[in-house]
Motif scaffolding. Structure first.
Motif, PDB file in Angstrom:
ATOM      1  N   LEU A 121       0.829  -1.208   0.000  1.00  0.00           N
ATOM      2  CA  LEU A 121       0.000   0.000   0.000  1.00  0.00           C
ATOM      3  C   LEU A 121       0.863   1.257   0.000  1.00  0.00           C
ATOM      4  O   LEU A 121       0.619   2.189  -0.785  1.00  0.00           O
ATOM      5  CB  LEU A 121      -0.927   0.004   1.216  1.00  0.00           C
ATOM      6  CG  LEU A 121      -1.755   1.285   1.407  1.00  0.00           C
ATOM      7  CD1 LEU A 121      -2.716   1.489   0.235  1.00  0.00           C
ATOM      8  CD2 LEU A 121      -2.519   1.246   2.727  1.00  0.00           C
ATOM      9  N   LEU A 122       1.842   1.278   0.861  1.00  0.00           N
ATOM     10  CA  LEU A 122       2.685   2.472   0.964  1.00  0.00           C
ATOM     11  C   LEU A 122       3.463   2.716  -0.334  1.00  0.00           C
ATOM     12  O   LEU A 122       3.598   3.854  -0.783  1.00  0.00           O
ATOM     13  CB  LEU A 122       3.646   2.339   2.144  1.00  0.00           C
ATOM     14  CG  LEU A 122       2.995   2.289   3.534  1.00  0.00           C
ATOM     15  CD1 LEU A 122       4.056   2.135   4.618  1.00  0.00           C
ATOM     16  CD2 LEU A 122       2.155   3.539   3.788  1.00  0.00           C
ATOM     17  N   LEU A 123       3.939   1.632  -0.947  1.00  0.00           N
ATOM     18  CA  LEU A 123       4.654   1.784  -2.213  1.00  0.00           C
ATOM     19  C   LEU A 123       3.716   2.288  -3.314  1.00  0.00           C
ATOM     20  O   LEU A 123       4.112   3.102  -4.163  1.00  0.00           O
ATOM     21  CB  LEU A 123       5.289   0.460  -2.626  1.00  0.00           C
ATOM     22  CG  LEU A 123       6.485  -0.013  -1.786  1.00  0.00           C
ATOM     23  CD1 LEU A 123       6.949  -1.392  -2.245  1.00  0.00           C
ATOM     24  CD2 LEU A 123       7.639   0.988  -1.886  1.00  0.00           C
ATOM     25  N   LEU A 124       2.466   1.810  -3.294  1.00  0.00           N
ATOM     26  CA  LEU A 124       1.485   2.266  -4.281  1.00  0.00           C
ATOM     27  C   LEU A 124       1.174   3.749  -4.075  1.00  0.00           C
ATOM     28  O   LEU A 124       1.067   4.517  -5.045  1.00  0.00           O
ATOM     29  CB  LEU A 124       0.215   1.428  -4.171  1.00  0.00           C
ATOM     30  CG  LEU A 124      -0.880   1.697  -5.219  1.00  0.00           C
ATOM     31  CD1 LEU A 124      -0.349   1.461  -6.632  1.00  0.00           C
ATOM     32  CD2 LEU A 124      -2.104   0.820  -4.948  1.00  0.00           C
ATOM     33  N   LEU A 125       1.026   4.155  -2.832  1.00  0.00           N
ATOM     34  CA  LEU A 125       0.764   5.574  -2.540  1.00  0.00           C
ATOM     35  C   LEU A 125       1.938   6.452  -2.968  1.00  0.00           C
ATOM     36  O   LEU A 125       1.745   7.578  -3.429  1.00  0.00           O
ATOM     37  CB  LEU A 125       0.500   5.763  -1.040  1.00  0.00           C
ATOM     38  CG  LEU A 125      -0.807   5.163  -0.500  1.00  0.00           C
ATOM     39  CD1 LEU A 125      -0.865   5.312   1.012  1.00  0.00           C
ATOM     40  CD2 LEU A 125      -2.024   5.836  -1.136  1.00  0.00           C
ATOM     41  N   CYS A 126       3.155   5.915  -2.829  1.00  0.00           N
ATOM     42  CA  CYS A 126       4.346   6.678  -3.225  1.00  0.00           C
ATOM     43  C   CYS A 126       4.338   7.024  -4.714  1.00  0.00           C
ATOM     44  O   CYS A 126       4.945   8.011  -5.129  1.00  0.00           O
ATOM     45  CB  CYS A 126       5.612   5.894  -2.891  1.00  0.00           C
ATOM     46  SG  CYS A 126       6.101   5.982  -1.154  1.00  0.00           S
ATOM     47  N   GLN A 127       3.632   6.229  -5.497  1.00  0.00           N
ATOM     48  CA  GLN A 127       3.559   6.505  -6.926  1.00  0.00           C
ATOM     49  C   GLN A 127       2.802   7.800  -7.219  1.00  0.00           C
ATOM     50  O   GLN A 127       2.927   8.371  -8.301  1.00  0.00           O
ATOM     51  CB  GLN A 127       2.894   5.337  -7.660  1.00  0.00           C
ATOM     52  CG  GLN A 127       3.696   4.047  -7.612  1.00  0.00           C
ATOM     53  CD  GLN A 127       2.999   2.899  -8.311  1.00  0.00           C
ATOM     54  OE1 GLN A 127       2.025   3.087  -9.053  1.00  0.00           O
ATOM     55  NE2 GLN A 127       3.486   1.678  -8.089  1.00  0.00           N
ATOM     56  N   SER A 128       2.009   8.235  -6.236  1.00  0.00           N
ATOM     57  CA  SER A 128       1.253   9.493  -6.401  1.00  0.00           C
ATOM     58  C   SER A 128       1.837  10.613  -5.543  1.00  0.00           C
ATOM     59  O   SER A 128       1.133  11.553  -5.179  1.00  0.00           O
ATOM     60  CB  SER A 128      -0.215   9.260  -6.025  1.00  0.00           C
ATOM     61  OG  SER A 128      -0.802   8.253  -6.815  1.00  0.00           O
ATOM     62  N   GLN A 129       3.139  10.490  -5.217  1.00  0.00           N
ATOM     63  CA  GLN A 129       3.751  11.462  -4.317  1.00  0.00           C
ATOM     64  C   GLN A 129       3.684  12.898  -4.842  1.00  0.00           C
ATOM     65  O   GLN A 129       3.647  13.853  -4.071  1.00  0.00           O
ATOM     66  CB  GLN A 129       5.200  11.068  -4.034  1.00  0.00           C
ATOM     67  CG  GLN A 129       6.084  10.863  -5.259  1.00  0.00           C
ATOM     68  CD  GLN A 129       6.716  12.130  -5.807  1.00  0.00           C
ATOM     69  OE1 GLN A 129       6.763  13.147  -5.115  1.00  0.00           O
ATOM     70  NE2 GLN A 129       7.164  12.082  -7.045  1.00  0.00           N
ATOM     71  N   HIS A 130       3.629  13.074  -6.150  1.00  0.00           N
ATOM     72  CA  HIS A 130       3.587  14.434  -6.707  1.00  0.00           C
ATOM     73  C   HIS A 130       2.352  15.196  -6.251  1.00  0.00           C
ATOM     74  O   HIS A 130       2.358  16.439  -6.192  1.00  0.00           O
ATOM     75  CB  HIS A 130       3.629  14.373  -8.238  1.00  0.00           C
ATOM     76  CG  HIS A 130       2.402  13.746  -8.846  1.00  0.00           C
ATOM     77  ND1 HIS A 130       2.189  12.380  -8.869  1.00  0.00           N
ATOM     78  CD2 HIS A 130       1.307  14.316  -9.447  1.00  0.00           C
ATOM     79  CE1 HIS A 130       1.040  12.121  -9.461  1.00  0.00           C
ATOM     80  NE2 HIS A 130       0.475  13.269  -9.820  1.00  0.00           N
ATOM     81  N   LEU A 131       1.268  14.471  -5.918  1.00  0.00           N
ATOM     82  CA  LEU A 131       0.039  15.137  -5.466  1.00  0.00           C
ATOM     83  C   LEU A 131       0.274  15.891  -4.162  1.00  0.00           C
ATOM     84  O   LEU A 131      -0.264  16.985  -3.964  1.00  0.00           O
ATOM     85  CB  LEU A 131      -1.076  14.103  -5.267  1.00  0.00           C
ATOM     86  CG  LEU A 131      -1.510  13.312  -6.507  1.00  0.00           C
ATOM     87  CD1 LEU A 131      -2.525  12.239  -6.115  1.00  0.00           C
ATOM     88  CD2 LEU A 131      -2.117  14.254  -7.544  1.00  0.00           C
ATOM     89  N   ILE A 132       1.071  15.288  -3.283  1.00  0.00           N
ATOM     90  CA  ILE A 132       1.379  15.925  -1.995  1.00  0.00           C
ATOM     91  C   ILE A 132       2.137  17.228  -2.211  1.00  0.00           C
ATOM     92  O   ILE A 132       1.790  18.276  -1.657  1.00  0.00           O
ATOM     93  CB  ILE A 132       2.202  14.973  -1.107  1.00  0.00           C
ATOM     94  CG1 ILE A 132       1.389  13.728  -0.766  1.00  0.00           C
ATOM     95  CG2 ILE A 132       2.678  15.667   0.156  1.00  0.00           C
ATOM     96  CD1 ILE A 132       0.237  13.991   0.161  1.00  0.00           C
ATOM     97  N   TRP A 133       3.177  17.175  -3.039  1.00  0.00           N
ATOM     98  CA  TRP A 133       4.020  18.352  -3.243  1.00  0.00           C
ATOM     99  C   TRP A 133       3.287  19.459  -3.988  1.00  0.00           C
ATOM    100  O   TRP A 133       3.539  20.646  -3.751  1.00  0.00           O
ATOM    101  CB  TRP A 133       5.284  17.955  -4.015  1.00  0.00           C
ATOM    102  CG  TRP A 133       6.196  17.064  -3.235  1.00  0.00           C
ATOM    103  CD1 TRP A 133       6.369  15.721  -3.392  1.00  0.00           C
ATOM    104  CD2 TRP A 133       7.027  17.445  -2.141  1.00  0.00           C
ATOM    105  NE1 TRP A 133       7.261  15.240  -2.478  1.00  0.00           N
ATOM    106  CE2 TRP A 133       7.695  16.273  -1.693  1.00  0.00           C
ATOM    107  CE3 TRP A 133       7.288  18.660  -1.503  1.00  0.00           C
ATOM    108  CZ2 TRP A 133       8.594  16.287  -0.635  1.00  0.00           C
ATOM    109  CZ3 TRP A 133       8.194  18.665  -0.447  1.00  0.00           C
ATOM    110  CH2 TRP A 133       8.829  17.506  -0.028  1.00  0.00           C
ATOM    111  N   GLU A 134       2.386  19.087  -4.873  1.00  0.00           N
ATOM    112  CA  GLU A 134       1.719  20.088  -5.707  1.00  0.00           C
ATOM    113  C   GLU A 134       0.517  20.739  -5.022  1.00  0.00           C
ATOM    114  O   GLU A 134       0.179  21.890  -5.315  1.00  0.00           O
ATOM    115  CB  GLU A 134       1.269  19.446  -7.027  1.00  0.00           C
ATOM    116  CG  GLU A 134       2.440  19.043  -7.927  1.00  0.00           C
ATOM    117  CD  GLU A 134       1.976  18.283  -9.152  1.00  0.00           C
ATOM    118  OE1 GLU A 134       0.740  18.174  -9.356  1.00  0.00           O
ATOM    119  OE2 GLU A 134       2.834  17.770  -9.904  1.00  0.00           O
ATOM    120  N   HIS A 135      -0.151  20.032  -4.105  1.00  0.00           N
ATOM    121  CA  HIS A 135      -1.428  20.523  -3.596  1.00  0.00           C
ATOM    122  C   HIS A 135      -1.472  20.808  -2.094  1.00  0.00           C
ATOM    123  O   HIS A 135      -2.493  21.307  -1.615  1.00  0.00           O
ATOM    124  CB  HIS A 135      -2.534  19.508  -3.928  1.00  0.00           C
ATOM    125  CG  HIS A 135      -2.751  19.298  -5.392  1.00  0.00           C
ATOM    126  ND1 HIS A 135      -3.237  20.282  -6.228  1.00  0.00           N
ATOM    127  CD2 HIS A 135      -2.534  18.208  -6.179  1.00  0.00           C
ATOM    128  CE1 HIS A 135      -3.328  19.809  -7.452  1.00  0.00           C
ATOM    129  NE2 HIS A 135      -2.900  18.546  -7.464  1.00  0.00           N
TER     130      HIS A 135
END
Length: 415
Positions: free
Chosen positions: A75-89
């Motif tokens: 799960l954590l590795l899958l969430l890491c694939q969307s890490q750009h969402l955290i930095w952008e929003h």
């Protein structure tokens, strides 16, 4: 509208999970934290797409399935694939809390799995050297502190911190920690290869921040100490930098220790770099005449290697005076004039300069036109110097024995 939604989601996230790296406050069980974290990422994805779609729904279902199956790593590795969402929003506080939560949730995994999660977060933090650079460095530092003080994994994190400081031009944030590096390397049980990697990065950081400096040369010397005859590969560049730096620094008056390094010695055997070795040797032990002869024979060498002739000339005068002070207890003005190629009226000024720089301790006898040397700084320390020390100790011992004998005889005669 999107901003309001993000703020609402953020408040919910921070209320449910509050996990600064230095102190974890567990306000929910692990399952609730995983659900909240997954929902948070999913809502950010919806915001980025502009509306909820089938892809968002399927992703959330995948998240929930992994939670039900207890597959935290996946799960954590899958969430890491969307890490750009955290930095952008997200705001800085949310970003830091989010990655801290990742670390908290990974604590019960196997070490290899933990390292994989930390590596993904590190890659996320290092993905930009232009936006939120201070926060990204802070997160890397938090990840470094996530590991125990004696863990070798700290080596990898410190290496990333050094690299990111270079990339984001934040060298001044890490250089104050350089004084601790030898202690840390021992605590991490770092190998010679790991030490070399760290020293090379530290030198690049120091050079970027301060240019040519004693601090940088000190780091280079530590790197060179890791090199022996059998692993010279890759050391030539740093040997060249060490030699040029030692010559260039105006207030560095001893560099013979560099000549003992196998990495430096390879310069001597290179047709391209043997002149640099010769020049370093001159600055280690020779006097001004040798330097002048070298320059006359190789008139473009100094400039080609970023060295200033006048600065080198001045430094060699001081080094020559230091050598005279080692060789003689009394130095005539005429000897100084000849050796330093100065007028007699300038002799006292050069003596005062040498005293102020700590090269010699001396008195000036203007009437006799001599310099009385008390102490002098050794430019070279080899077997001859050890013999001198041995002779001095023997002389002191003999002198003390003589004094004891006189005292004993005096006591016996008084009785």
């Amino acid at each position: 509208l999107y901003k309001n939604i993000i703020n609402t989601v953020t408040k919910l996230f921070l209320k449910t999970i509050h996990t600064p790296m230095s102190f974890y406050v567990n306000l929910a069980d692990k399952s609730s934290q995983l659900v909240t974290l997954s929902s948070f990422f999913n809502r950010l994805s919806v915001i980025e797409d502009g509306e909820e779609n089938e892809g968002n729904k399927q992703t959330l279902q995948k998240y929930n399935q992994l939670i039900e199956e207890g597959k935290i790593k996946e799960l954590l590795l899958l969430l890491c694939q969307s890490q750009h969402l955290i930095w952008e929003h997200c705001e800085d506080k949310v970003i830091e809390t989010c990655w801290s939560t990742f670390c908290l949730l990974s604590k019960e995994l196997e070490n290899e799995d933990i390292n994989e999660i930390i590596e993904r977060i590190s890659e996320s933090a290092m993905s930009s050297n232009e936006s939120k650079t201070q926060l990204r460095l802070k997160i890397l530092t938090n990840l470094y502190n996530f590991y125990p003080a004696t863990s070798n994994e700290r080596f990898g994190m410190f290496k990333r911190i050094l690299s990111y400081c270079l990339e984001s031009k934040q060298e001044s944030k890490i250089t104050p920690q350089f004084s601790n590096i030898d202690l840390w390397l021992n605590e991490w049980n770092a190998s010679q290869e790991q030490r070399k990697e760290i020293y090379k990065l530290m030198y690049s950081v120091s050079k970027n921040e301060k240019g040519t400096s004693k601090e940088g040369l000190g780091i280079l010397e530590k790197y060179l100490s890791c090199i022996d005859e059998e692993n010279l590969a890759g050391s030539l560049e740093y040997a060249i930098d060490s030699a040029i730096t030692a010559i260039k620094i105006s207030d560095l008056y001893s560099c013979d220790n560099l000549l003992k390094s196998p990495a430096i010695n390879q310069l001597q055997n290179s047709n391209e770099h043997k002149l640099l070795y010769k020049l370093l040797s001159l600055f280690a032990s020779e006097k001004l005449d040798a330097f002048i002869t070298f320059h006359e024979e190789n008139p473009s060498f100094l400039q080609d290697n970023g060295l200033d002739y006048d600065e080198c000339y001045t430094k060699m005068r001081l080094l020559s005076l230091s050598s005279l002070a080692v060789e003689q207890n009394e130095i005539k003005y005429s000897t100084i004039c000849e050796t330093l190629r100065v007028e007699e009226d300038d002799v006292e000024e050069w003596i005062v300069n040498a005293i102020s720089l700590g090269l010699i301790e001396a008195k000036i006898d203007e009437l006799e036109k001599v310099i009385l040397i008390k102490e002098s700084k050794q430019r070279v320390f080899n077997q001859d110097q050890w013999k001198d020390i041995q002779n001095k100790i023997l002389n002191w011992t003999n002198h003390i024995d003589s004094l004891k004998k006189v005292v004993n005889e005096s006591q016996m005669s008084s009785q």
